[in-house]
Design a protein around this motif. Structure first.
Motif: not given
Length: 657
Positions: A561, A564, A567
């Motif tokens: 995470w 993520r 991203e």
């Protein structure tokens, strides 16, 4: 009967009893005493001869005349010239005093008052009755006419309850002998006398309160009638006890105490006849005296001699510096470099600078040991102790600059980082107004943080909020707390001002438990930056910033995470304190880590990280600003056409695939 009589003739108690063979009963005219003297003189005339007979009779005649003179002075109706006196009678009116006995006590009071020299500048009289409560019949300053006093005494209604003698003494000491009630002030040195008449044993403690009254200068006479407790009388009375404790067999004989008491008030004054034995001063009291001392001396334990008071040793001199003892007195002195003030107690610093020989370049300051040089603001004293040199303010003074201090001669100035302007106070920089962000703070609420440190974290968060331009159109702030679970304290779109955000931060409650940092990062990505939570659409190009605060190793995986979040275009900052793991901080943070990772070894020193966060979180000029243009502009139409064609091309590709 003999046992009872023996008990009542204890040491320090004067008995007053009825006439029996071998005893004398005092009377106002002395008839019985005169009869005995006459009989005795006749017996001497028949038993002795010549000169011996005449000498013995002459001596008996002198004794007779002295006794008659004392009787006449104490007789009712004669005025006793005692000088100023404050006299209070405390009368026991408990239920054990029968009505006819109380009437006898009433007559006793009236007879004594008739023999006193009453007046504003003479004797003041007050009467108190007591049982389970205390009642003032009339205070010291109420009456100066005997008729008024007698009327008040005749109107007394007995209380007929218990026997709280200690309570009565307390009232007499604190209230009855106060200036407000008519007593003369202590500095007037008017004797204060209390006469307590009781017929039983007190139902409360009397020894301690009576001692307090005596220590305040109240002379106490204790008169017991019939069933009175001798031990209590002795505990109440003033010394010597044989002159202040009286035991009367019945109320009928209480008048005899009245004659005795008047005789003491009207007796010879030892201070006048020179038999007092006082070393310095003799002060007359009713029927007695006390010794006193000249200023600078105190009365010795024998109550007659005086000893020098050493004010210097006792610390009662009031000298600011030094106390110098002299015979019976003292003088004050001062330490080196000081001179004695005109009040002869305080000391004033000698102004050595006024002599003009200090050679200081800037200023001269006087100290007890001599003059010292001091430089003006912005300068430092040199090694020679006289000359001054300009100093670097930024290094030696708490300049208060928010960003950076720049020395300039004898002063300094503050500057701000590029893109921010100095405020009117000359120290702080303006907030991030050039660009706005959606900022979500993720704070560690695990049990390792501890409550007191959690409060420091909340204060740290509010310091970050202080430099942001919080508003619905500007910077939006949300906050998430995590431990073993994750809780949104408030989302991005809830508060529109910095003050509202700060109040919400202060209201957050500490969660405790574990450290699930990975779970918190997932919540940040999936929920915190959603439009439902108040984040602005991506089309507005508003930067999304996440700031994770932790104090230890995560108990779950953070890598998925953390990656993520980056991203998703979230700019991640990691702030670690104490046992925070550097590898995890660098994994959470965006690149480069040097700009996105901050660490402090202790919660109390976190504030040093603020400057780095201010500079990095605050966007660059123009970043995050959505440009709004008219759709009718030529450039807008062309741009729209280009965007539409690109979108159609993408759809066509997908359809082909």
């Amino acid at each position: 009967m003999e046992r009872r009589k023996k008990k009542r003739l204890e040491k320090g108690v004067s008995p007053i009893h009825s006439g029996r063979p071998g005893t004398f009963t005092s009377s106002p005219n002395g008839d019985l005493f005169r009869l005995h003297l006459t009989s005795l003189c006749k017996h001497l005339l028949t038993s002795f001869a010549g000169t011996m007979r005449l000498q013995l009779c002459a001596q008996l005649l002198i004794l007779f005349l002295v006794s008659v003179n004392a009787e006449l002075q104490a007789a009712p109706g004669s005025k006793c010239r005692t000088g100023p006196l404050d006299l209070i009678f405390l009368i026991d009116s408990s239920r054990s005093v029968r009505p006819f006995e109380f009437e006898t006590m009433r007559r006793f009071l009236v007879n004594i008052i008739r023999g006193l020299d009453i007046g504003p500048n003479a004797t003041h009289v007050g009467v108190i009755q007591y049982s389970s409560q205390v009642q003032s019949v009339f205070p010291l300053g109420a009456f100066f006419r005997r008729e008024d006093m007698e009327r008040a005494i005749q109107a007394i209604v007995p209380l007929a309850q218990g026997t709280m003698t200690g309570l009565a003494i307390q009232y007499t000491m604190n209230v009855a002998f106060s200036v407000a009630e008519g007593a003369r002030p202590p500095q007037a040195r008017v004797p204060r006398v209390a006469v307590i008449v009781t017929d039983g044993r007190p139902q409360d403690r009397v020894a301690e309160v009576a001692a307090q009254a005596r220590n305040r200068g109240i002379e106490i006479y204790a008169v017991g009638v019939q069933r009175a407790d001798v031990g209590s009388l002795r505990a109440m009375a003033s010394p010597p006890l044989d002159e202040h404790v009286f035991l009367v067999e019945s109320f009928d004989l209480i008048q005899q105490f009245g004659f005795h008491f008047q005789g003491r008030l009207c007796g010879a004054d030892p201070c006048i006849d020179g038999t007092h034995g006082c070393q310095h001063l003799c002060v007359s009291t009713p029927g007695s005296f006390r010794c006193d001392c000249n200023p600078g001396y105190r009365l010795a334990p024998n109550n007659k001699s005086c000893s020098v008071i050493d004010h210097c040793a006792e610390g009662t001199h009031g000298c600011e510096h030094l106390c110098i003892k002299s015979n019976g007195s003292y003088t004050c002195g001062c330490r080196k470099g000081y001179a004695l003030h005109r009040d002869q107690r305080h000391c004033t610093l000698i102004d050595h600078c006024s002599f003009g020989n200090h050679s200081c370049q800037h200023e001269c300051v006087s100290f007890p040991e001599g003059p010292r040089c001091r430089c003006r603001q912005g300068f430092e004293l040199q090694s020679d102790g006289r000359h001054c040199q300009a100093r670097d303010y930024c290094n030696g003074v708490d300049h208060g600059c928010e960003f950076q201090c720049v020395s300039s001669g004898s002063s300094y100035s503050c500057i701000c980082p590029e893109g921010r302007q100095l405020q009117a106070d000359g120290k702080s920089c303006d907030r991030c107004r050039a660009g706005h962000v959606d900022l979500v703070l993720v704070i560690d609420g695990s049990k390792s943080v501890r409550p007191q440190n959690f409060e420091l974290v909340k204060r740290f968060v509010n310091q970050i909020v202080d430099f942001l331009d919080v508003s619905p159109e500007g910077t939006r702030v949300g906050l998430v707390q995590y431990s073993s679970r994750v809780r949104t304290e408030f989302p991005l779109g809830r508060y529109g001002t910095a003050d509202e955000v700060k109040q919400a931060v202060l209201a957050i409650e500490y969660m405790e438990k574990g450290t699930m940092t990975g779970l918190a990062l997932r919540h940040l990505v999936e929920h915190s930056f959603s439009e439902a939570q108040g984040a602005r659409p991506r089309a507005q190009n508003v930067p999304r910033v996440g700031l994770v605060f932790t104090d230890g190793r995560s108990q779950d995986d953070i890598s998925v995470w953390a990656a993520r979040a980056k991203e998703e275009g979230i700019i991640m900052y990691a702030v670690g304190v104490g046992k925070a793991v550097e590898e995890e901080l660098r994994e959470i943070a965006s690149d480069p880590p040097e700009q996105h990772v901050s660490y402090s070894p202790d919660f109390s020193t976190m504030t040093h990280m603020l400057e780095n966060l201010k500079v990095n979180i605050c966007p660059e000029e123009g970043k995050g600003v959505t440009e709004l243009r008219s759709p009718c502009d030529c450039e807008s139409v062309v741009e729209f056409q280009g965007s539409a064609l690109a979108a159609l091309g993408n759809l066509e590709q997908k359809h082909i695939l």
